[in-house]
Design a protein around this motif. Structure first.
Motif, PDB file in Angstrom:
ATOM      1  N   ASN A 150       5.332  14.378   0.955  1.00 56.75           N
ATOM      2  CA  ASN A 150       6.097  13.676   1.982  1.00 56.75           C
ATOM      3  C   ASN A 150       5.192  12.860   2.910  1.00 56.75           C
ATOM      4  O   ASN A 150       5.633  11.870   3.519  1.00 56.75           O
ATOM      5  CB  ASN A 150       6.950  14.649   2.793  1.00 56.75           C
ATOM      6  CG  ASN A 150       6.119  15.608   3.613  1.00 56.75           C
ATOM      7  OD1 ASN A 150       5.526  16.545   3.068  1.00 56.75           O
ATOM      8  ND2 ASN A 150       6.075  15.384   4.934  1.00 56.75           N
ATOM      9  N   VAL A 151       3.924  13.230   3.020  1.00 57.43           N
ATOM     10  CA  VAL A 151       2.995  12.451   3.834  1.00 57.43           C
ATOM     11  C   VAL A 151       2.781  11.078   3.209  1.00 57.43           C
ATOM     12  O   VAL A 151       2.866  10.043   3.881  1.00 57.43           O
ATOM     13  CB  VAL A 151       1.655  13.194   3.989  1.00 57.43           C
ATOM     14  CG1 VAL A 151       0.646  12.318   4.742  1.00 57.43           C
ATOM     15  CG2 VAL A 151       1.849  14.518   4.706  1.00 57.43           C
ATOM     16  N   THR A 152       2.515  11.058   1.909  1.00 51.50           N
ATOM     17  CA  THR A 152       2.354   9.790   1.203  1.00 51.50           C
ATOM     18  C   THR A 152       3.658   9.011   1.178  1.00 51.50           C
ATOM     19  O   THR A 152       3.675   7.791   1.374  1.00 51.50           O
ATOM     20  CB  THR A 152       1.864  10.038  -0.236  1.00 51.50           C
ATOM     21  OG1 THR A 152       0.617  10.736  -0.194  1.00 51.50           O
ATOM     22  CG2 THR A 152       1.687   8.738  -0.990  1.00 51.50           C
ATOM     23  N   GLU A 153       4.762   9.710   0.945  1.00 54.74           N
ATOM     24  CA  GLU A 153       6.060   9.031   0.904  1.00 54.74           C
ATOM     25  C   GLU A 153       6.389   8.380   2.239  1.00 54.74           C
ATOM     26  O   GLU A 153       6.899   7.263   2.292  1.00 54.74           O
ATOM     27  CB  GLU A 153       7.161  10.025   0.515  1.00 54.74           C
ATOM     28  CG  GLU A 153       8.527   9.380   0.339  1.00 54.74           C
ATOM     29  CD  GLU A 153       9.560  10.324  -0.241  1.00 54.74           C
ATOM     30  OE1 GLU A 153      10.692   9.878  -0.493  1.00 54.74           O
ATOM     31  OE2 GLU A 153       9.223  11.520  -0.445  1.00 54.74           O
ATOM     32  N   ASP A 154       6.068   9.063   3.336  1.00 51.68           N
ATOM     33  CA  ASP A 154       6.309   8.500   4.665  1.00 51.68           C
ATOM     34  C   ASP A 154       5.437   7.277   4.929  1.00 51.68           C
ATOM     35  O   ASP A 154       5.760   6.448   5.787  1.00 51.68           O
ATOM     36  CB  ASP A 154       6.053   9.555   5.743  1.00 51.68           C
ATOM     37  CG  ASP A 154       7.128  10.631   5.783  1.00 51.68           C
ATOM     38  OD1 ASP A 154       8.191  10.433   5.149  1.00 51.68           O
ATOM     39  OD2 ASP A 154       6.895  11.678   6.422  1.00 51.68           O
ATOM     40  N   HIS A 155       4.354   7.162   4.227  1.00 52.59           N
ATOM     41  CA  HIS A 155       3.514   5.972   4.323  1.00 52.59           C
ATOM     42  C   HIS A 155       4.079   4.815   3.496  1.00 52.59           C
ATOM     43  O   HIS A 155       4.010   3.643   3.907  1.00 52.59           O
ATOM     44  CB  HIS A 155       2.098   6.307   3.852  1.00 52.59           C
ATOM     45  CG  HIS A 155       1.158   5.142   3.864  1.00 52.59           C
ATOM     46  ND1 HIS A 155       0.608   4.624   5.009  1.00 52.59           N
ATOM     47  CD2 HIS A 155       0.665   4.386   2.838  1.00 52.59           C
ATOM     48  CE1 HIS A 155      -0.185   3.604   4.718  1.00 52.59           C
ATOM     49  NE2 HIS A 155      -0.161   3.435   3.402  1.00 52.59           N
ATOM     50  N   LEU A 156       4.643   5.131   2.331  1.00 49.97           N
ATOM     51  CA  LEU A 156       5.142   4.099   1.431  1.00 49.97           C
ATOM     52  C   LEU A 156       6.502   3.551   1.847  1.00 49.97           C
ATOM     53  O   LEU A 156       6.743   2.339   1.776  1.00 49.97           O
ATOM     54  CB  LEU A 156       5.243   4.654   0.006  1.00 49.97           C
ATOM     55  CG  LEU A 156       3.934   5.060  -0.670  1.00 49.97           C
ATOM     56  CD1 LEU A 156       4.231   5.770  -1.990  1.00 49.97           C
ATOM     57  CD2 LEU A 156       3.048   3.840  -0.907  1.00 49.97           C
ATOM     58  N   ARG A 157       7.408   4.443   2.266  1.00 53.48           N
ATOM     59  CA  ARG A 157       8.793   4.040   2.521  1.00 53.48           C
ATOM     60  C   ARG A 157       8.932   2.913   3.533  1.00 53.48           C
ATOM     61  O   ARG A 157       9.718   1.977   3.318  1.00 53.48           O
ATOM     62  CB  ARG A 157       9.616   5.246   2.962  1.00 53.48           C
ATOM     63  CG  ARG A 157       9.862   6.303   1.890  1.00 53.48           C
ATOM     64  CD  ARG A 157      10.805   5.837   0.808  1.00 53.48           C
ATOM     65  NE  ARG A 157      11.134   6.907  -0.125  1.00 53.48           N
ATOM     66  CZ  ARG A 157      11.813   6.723  -1.240  1.00 53.48           C
ATOM     67  NH1 ARG A 157      12.234   5.504  -1.573  1.00 53.48           N
ATOM     68  NH2 ARG A 157      12.067   7.749  -2.053  1.00 53.48           N
ATOM     69  N   PRO A 158       8.245   2.952   4.676  1.00 52.61           N
ATOM     70  CA  PRO A 158       8.402   1.846   5.638  1.00 52.61           C
ATOM     71  C   PRO A 158       8.001   0.492   5.065  1.00 52.61           C
ATOM     72  O   PRO A 158       8.580  -0.537   5.423  1.00 52.61           O
ATOM     73  CB  PRO A 158       7.471   2.260   6.791  1.00 52.61           C
ATOM     74  CG  PRO A 158       7.383   3.741   6.685  1.00 52.61           C
ATOM     75  CD  PRO A 158       7.396   4.028   5.211  1.00 52.61           C
ATOM     76  N   GLN A 159       7.030   0.480   4.178  1.00 57.93           N
ATOM     77  CA  GLN A 159       6.657  -0.787   3.551  1.00 57.93           C
ATOM     78  C   GLN A 159       7.724  -1.255   2.570  1.00 57.93           C
ATOM     79  O   GLN A 159       8.098  -2.432   2.547  1.00 57.93           O
ATOM     80  CB  GLN A 159       5.329  -0.625   2.815  1.00 57.93           C
ATOM     81  CG  GLN A 159       4.159  -0.283   3.721  1.00 57.93           C
ATOM     82  CD  GLN A 159       2.889  -0.087   2.928  1.00 57.93           C
ATOM     83  OE1 GLN A 159       2.225  -1.047   2.533  1.00 57.93           O
ATOM     84  NE2 GLN A 159       2.537   1.170   2.674  1.00 57.93           N
ATOM     85  N   LEU A 160       8.239  -0.313   1.773  1.00 57.06           N
ATOM     86  CA  LEU A 160       9.239  -0.653   0.770  1.00 57.06           C
ATOM     87  C   LEU A 160      10.559  -1.068   1.399  1.00 57.06           C
ATOM     88  O   LEU A 160      11.301  -1.871   0.837  1.00 57.06           O
ATOM     89  CB  LEU A 160       9.460   0.547  -0.160  1.00 57.06           C
ATOM     90  CG  LEU A 160       8.241   0.950  -0.994  1.00 57.06           C
ATOM     91  CD1 LEU A 160       8.495   2.267  -1.712  1.00 57.06           C
ATOM     92  CD2 LEU A 160       7.890  -0.148  -1.994  1.00 57.06           C
ATOM     93  N   ALA A 161      10.868  -0.520   2.571  1.00 56.29           N
ATOM     94  CA  ALA A 161      12.123  -0.827   3.256  1.00 56.29           C
ATOM     95  C   ALA A 161      11.940  -1.891   4.325  1.00 56.29           C
ATOM     96  O   ALA A 161      12.887  -2.259   5.007  1.00 56.29           O
ATOM     97  CB  ALA A 161      12.701   0.446   3.883  1.00 56.29           C
ATOM     98  N   GLY A 162      10.745  -2.413   4.469  1.00 57.17           N
ATOM     99  CA  GLY A 162      10.461  -3.352   5.542  1.00 57.17           C
ATOM    100  C   GLY A 162      10.825  -4.786   5.210  1.00 57.17           C
ATOM    101  O   GLY A 162      11.588  -5.065   4.288  1.00 57.17           O
ATOM    102  N   ASP A 163      10.228  -5.718   5.945  1.00 53.89           N
ATOM    103  CA  ASP A 163      10.570  -7.132   5.796  1.00 53.89           C
ATOM    104  C   ASP A 163       9.652  -7.873   4.833  1.00 53.89           C
ATOM    105  O   ASP A 163       9.734  -9.083   4.700  1.00 53.89           O
ATOM    106  CB  ASP A 163      10.549  -7.824   7.164  1.00 53.89           C
ATOM    107  CG  ASP A 163       9.191  -7.729   7.847  1.00 53.89           C
ATOM    108  OD1 ASP A 163       8.239  -7.241   7.206  1.00 53.89           O
ATOM    109  OD2 ASP A 163       9.095  -8.129   9.022  1.00 53.89           O
ATOM    110  N   GLY A 164       8.794  -7.144   4.148  1.00 52.35           N
ATOM    111  CA  GLY A 164       7.935  -7.776   3.153  1.00 52.35           C
ATOM    112  C   GLY A 164       6.576  -8.167   3.672  1.00 52.35           C
ATOM    113  O   GLY A 164       5.804  -8.801   2.949  1.00 52.35           O
TER     114      GLY A 164
END
Length: 286
Positions: A150-164
């Motif tokens: 979940n530490v890595t996932e919390d790092h990835l998700r904001p980028q994947l859900a962000g504005d690019g």
């Protein structure tokens, strides 16, 4: 840059070459409901498509039906080659991606180490691998993402859900995923508060994953290839930026070997960094 200044180092190993790193309900579409409603038949236009256009439409629909049949028959089951550029658009361009001129579509490049491609991260496919890399003792001091998935996932998700503005990718070399990359808009990142920013500055973070891929020049080779790929695919970008930890001498050295210049030391919230730049105007000289 990654979601926080402290979360990522351009290249991340103290002892390695470069670091290791629903469709809307038609009943709710008010605009569609308003067209032609409450009118008499005399007010309705009789529009007919040209036969040629109808034929083209039928041809396209047949192709789509065939593709759907392939999936239903079990061809792929959603599992595609690491370098398969025909992956669904939604999985290839997380968060929009207009800000980075379509990283997912940049395609493969030939490097001295082999054919290399940036492949967009898919959490359901890649989380375990990236998490294992982040928990490498040689990586943790610089990326600070050690711990459960979940530490890595919390790092990835904001980028994947962000504005690019930040785009996480796997680096796939000769068909094998061997590195983690973040291509980001440095001019739209918190980093921009700490150096003389220029419009469209593009940043790079890199983590070399496998121990066997470290210490043999791969980092420098791939950094040069990706920096040149950025300059080739982003004509508005005049330079590529990196900010490795100043203590990470192998990382700084790898950037220098990849044609980057040491520009300055910058104090970031979580580190003192070496500001590295690869300028379009100097790319053929360094």
């Amino acid at each position: 840059m990654s979601p926080t200044d402290a979360s990522a180092d351009a290249v991340s190993a103290a002892s390695t070459d470069v670091g290791t790193g629903a469709c809307p309900d038609p009943g709710e579409d008010n605009t569609a409901q308003g067209i032609g409603r409450g009118t008499d038949n005399e007010d309705t236009l009789d529009l007919r498509l040209p036969l040629e256009l109808v034929a083209l439409f039928e041809e396209g629909r047949s192709g789509a039906d065939a593709a759907t049949a392939d999936v239903a028959a079990g061809h792929g089951h959603g599992q595609r080659s690491w370098s398969d550029s025909t992956a669904p658009r939604a999985s290839r361009t997380p968060g929009g991606d207009d800000l980075l001129d379509g990283v997912a579509d940049w395609g493969p490049v030939v490097t001295p180490a082999g054919v290399f491609q940036l492949v967009p991260v898919r959490v359901e496919r890649d989380l375990d691998l990236i998490c294992r890399w982040m928990n490498d003792p040689a990586v943790t001091a610089f990326w600070e993402l050690a711990g459960p998935q979940n530490v890595t996932e919390d790092h990835l998700r904001p980028q994947l859900a962000g504005d690019g503005r930040s785009f996480p990718c796997l680096g796939v070399l000769e068909g094998t995923p061997m590195s983690y990359w973040e291509i980001y808009r440095a001019d739209l990142d918190p980093l921009a508060r700490h150096y003389p920013v220029r419009p469209h500055d593009t940043g790079i973070h890199l983590l070399i994953g496998a121990v066997t891929d470290r210490g043999r020049g791969l980092g420098s080779t791939l950094l040069r290839a990706v920096a040149d790929l950025v300059l080739d695919r982003r004509p508005t970008c005049a330079r590529v930026i990196a900010e490795p930890d100043l203590r990470n001498i192998p990382s700084v050295t790898a950037f220098l070997s990849a044609g980057f210049r040491f520009s300055a030391e910058v104090d970031l919230p979580a580190k003192r960094a070496a500001l590295m730049t690869r300028d379009r105007s100097l790319r053929d000289l360094l």
